[in-house]
Motif scaffolding. Structure first.
Motif, short mmCIF file in Angstrom:
data_model
loop_
_atom_site.label_atom_id
_atom_site.label_comp_id
_atom_site.label_asym_id
_atom_site.label_seq_id
_atom_site.Cartn_x
_atom_site.Cartn_y
_atom_site.Cartn_z
N UNK A 1 -11.12 6.15 -1.90
CA UNK A 1 -9.96 6.65 -2.36
C UNK A 1 -8.76 6.05 -1.32
N UNK A 2 -9.23 6.45 0.04
CA UNK A 2 -8.15 6.01 1.11
C UNK A 2 -7.76 4.67 1.29
N UNK A 3 -8.93 3.89 1.09
CA UNK A 3 -8.91 2.45 0.95
C UNK A 3 -8.09 2.17 -0.21
N UNK A 4 -8.32 2.25 -1.28
CA UNK A 4 -7.37 2.12 -2.49
C UNK A 4 -6.01 2.47 -2.20
N UNK A 5 -5.96 3.80 -1.63
CA UNK A 5 -4.14 3.95 -1.39
C UNK A 5 -3.66 3.14 -0.36
N UNK A 6 -4.56 2.77 0.75
CA UNK A 6 -3.90 1.99 1.81
C UNK A 6 -3.43 0.61 0.93
N UNK A 7 -4.22 0.15 0.08
CA UNK A 7 -3.79 -1.23 -0.62
C UNK A 7 -2.98 -0.88 -1.56
N UNK A 8 -2.41 0.45 -1.99
CA UNK A 8 -1.47 0.56 -3.00
C UNK A 8 -1.96 0.43 -4.67
N UNK A 9 -3.25 0.33 -4.61
CA UNK A 9 -4.08 0.14 -5.87
C UNK A 9 -4.77 1.32 -6.37
N UNK A 10 -5.24 1.31 -7.57
CA UNK A 10 -6.07 2.40 -7.76
C UNK A 10 -7.54 1.95 -7.49
N UNK A 11 -8.43 2.88 -7.69
CA UNK A 11 -9.81 2.78 -7.12
C UNK A 11 -10.46 1.85 -8.06
N UNK A 12 -10.49 1.86 -9.38
CA UNK A 12 -10.99 0.93 -10.27
C UNK A 12 -10.73 -0.60 -10.01
N UNK A 13 -9.58 -0.75 -9.60
CA UNK A 13 -9.08 -2.15 -9.31
C UNK A 13 -10.00 -2.40 -7.97
N UNK B 1 -8.33 -6.43 4.68
CA UNK B 1 -7.53 -6.10 5.62
C UNK B 1 -6.94 -4.69 5.66
N UNK B 2 -6.61 -4.36 4.33
CA UNK B 2 -6.45 -2.89 4.09
C UNK B 2 -7.50 -1.79 4.32
N UNK B 3 -8.65 -2.29 4.14
CA UNK B 3 -9.96 -1.35 4.25
C UNK B 3 -10.18 -1.46 5.87
N UNK C 1 -8.48 -23.52 -9.93
CA UNK C 1 -8.49 -23.51 -8.67
C UNK C 1 -7.36 -22.53 -8.10
N UNK C 2 -6.18 -22.53 -8.77
CA UNK C 2 -5.06 -21.54 -8.44
C UNK C 2 -5.56 -20.10 -8.57
N UNK C 3 -6.14 -19.58 -9.64
CA UNK C 3 -6.44 -18.41 -9.72
C UNK C 3 -7.65 -18.00 -8.77
N UNK C 4 -8.60 -18.98 -8.40
CA UNK C 4 -9.44 -18.49 -7.39
C UNK C 4 -8.81 -18.38 -5.96
N UNK C 5 -8.00 -19.21 -5.67
CA UNK C 5 -7.16 -18.99 -4.33
C UNK C 5 -6.50 -17.66 -4.33
N UNK C 6 -5.73 -17.35 -5.62
CA UNK C 6 -5.17 -16.06 -5.70
C UNK C 6 -6.11 -15.01 -5.66
N UNK C 7 -7.18 -14.99 -6.00
CA UNK C 7 -8.25 -14.06 -6.02
C UNK C 7 -8.86 -13.83 -4.50
N UNK C 8 -9.06 -14.98 -3.97
CA UNK C 8 -9.30 -15.00 -2.56
C UNK C 8 -8.55 -14.40 -1.64
N UNK C 9 -7.32 -14.61 -1.70
CA UNK C 9 -6.15 -14.05 -1.05
C UNK C 9 -6.01 -12.78 -1.09
N UNK C 10 -6.13 -12.06 -2.43
CA UNK C 10 -5.96 -10.63 -2.81
C UNK C 10 -7.34 -10.13 -2.13
#
Length: 214
Positions: free
Chosen positions: A38-50, A22-24, A7-16
């Motif tokens: 590419x721009x959305x990943x950069x805005x979120x501070x992550x890589x595109x594969x993530x 929101x970044x998108x 449940x905690x992992x699910x909530x964390x995933x939903x929050x992320x």
């Protein structure tokens, strides 16, 4: 213990996922239909594969954004339909709610409804054609349910309600798209003209017995 962890992992995933959406949104507000993964990943501070890991692919991200904005629009449209006012006033308020939404966030509207006009080098734009039709279908079905629930259309009311629902959504979309691009008149003038077009049969139809009224 395992259930709590899941449940905690699910909530964390939903929050992320919400954070990524929101970044998108921020990128779409800035770039409109030219928004890229590419721009959305950069805005979120992550890589595109993530980013792909959370949404599957570009279509999955588009679908998530479309649902987010369609849910908000439907809530606003329902509020306009439920307002304590005469039927003509509620028809105009519903039309105005849709037009106000696309006017307030034109880049979001163009992203959802128009193919990418300027994709990033080496990256294909979002294939909007695969997704905008289901979005409009959903709006049409939702409006059809409201009409069938509230208006007495006589024999074959369910079929006629769907014709009206999809027809009204198609009219709002086409007229709104033209108006947003050219601004040939004020929003109030467009609302009044579209309401005039709808008003004949809609004014004559009675409320469904036992329904909430329209």
């Amino acid at each position: 213990m395992e259930t709590t962890q899941r449940t905690d992992q699910q909530r964390s995933a939903e929050h992320r996922r919400r954070e990524l959406l929101e970044a998108a949104d921020r990128v779409v507000l800035r770039d409109g239909p030219g928004a890229s993964m590419n721009a959305i990943a950069a805005e979120a501070g992550i890589t595109k594969p993530i980013l792909y890991r959370h949404f599957g692919d570009k279509g999955g991200l588009y679908a998530a954004l479309a649902k987010r904005h369609t849910d908000a629009l439907l809530e606003a449209l329902r509020a306009a339909l439920d307002a304590p006012a005469e039927r003509r006033e509620r028809v105009e308020a519903t039309l105005d709610t849709y037009l106000a939404a696309i006017e307030a966030r034109p880049q979001v509207y163009r992203f959802l409804m128009h193919p990418s006009e300027a994709p990033s080098p080496g990256e294909q734009g979002f294939d909007v054609g695969l997704h905008s039709a289901p979005l409009l279908r959903r709006l049409g079905e939702e409006l059809a349910e409201v009409i069938e629930e509230r208006v007495d259309l006589g024999p074959q009311s369910a079929q006629l309600a769907r014709v009206w629902g999809h027809g009204i959504v198609g009219m709002m979309h086409a007229a709104g798209d033209w108006w947003l691009g050219e601004r040939p008149c004020s929003r109030a003038e467009l609302v009044s003209s579209l309401a005039d077009l709808l008003w004949g049969r809609l004014a004559a139809a009675g409320n469904r017995v036992g329904g909430p009224g329209f």
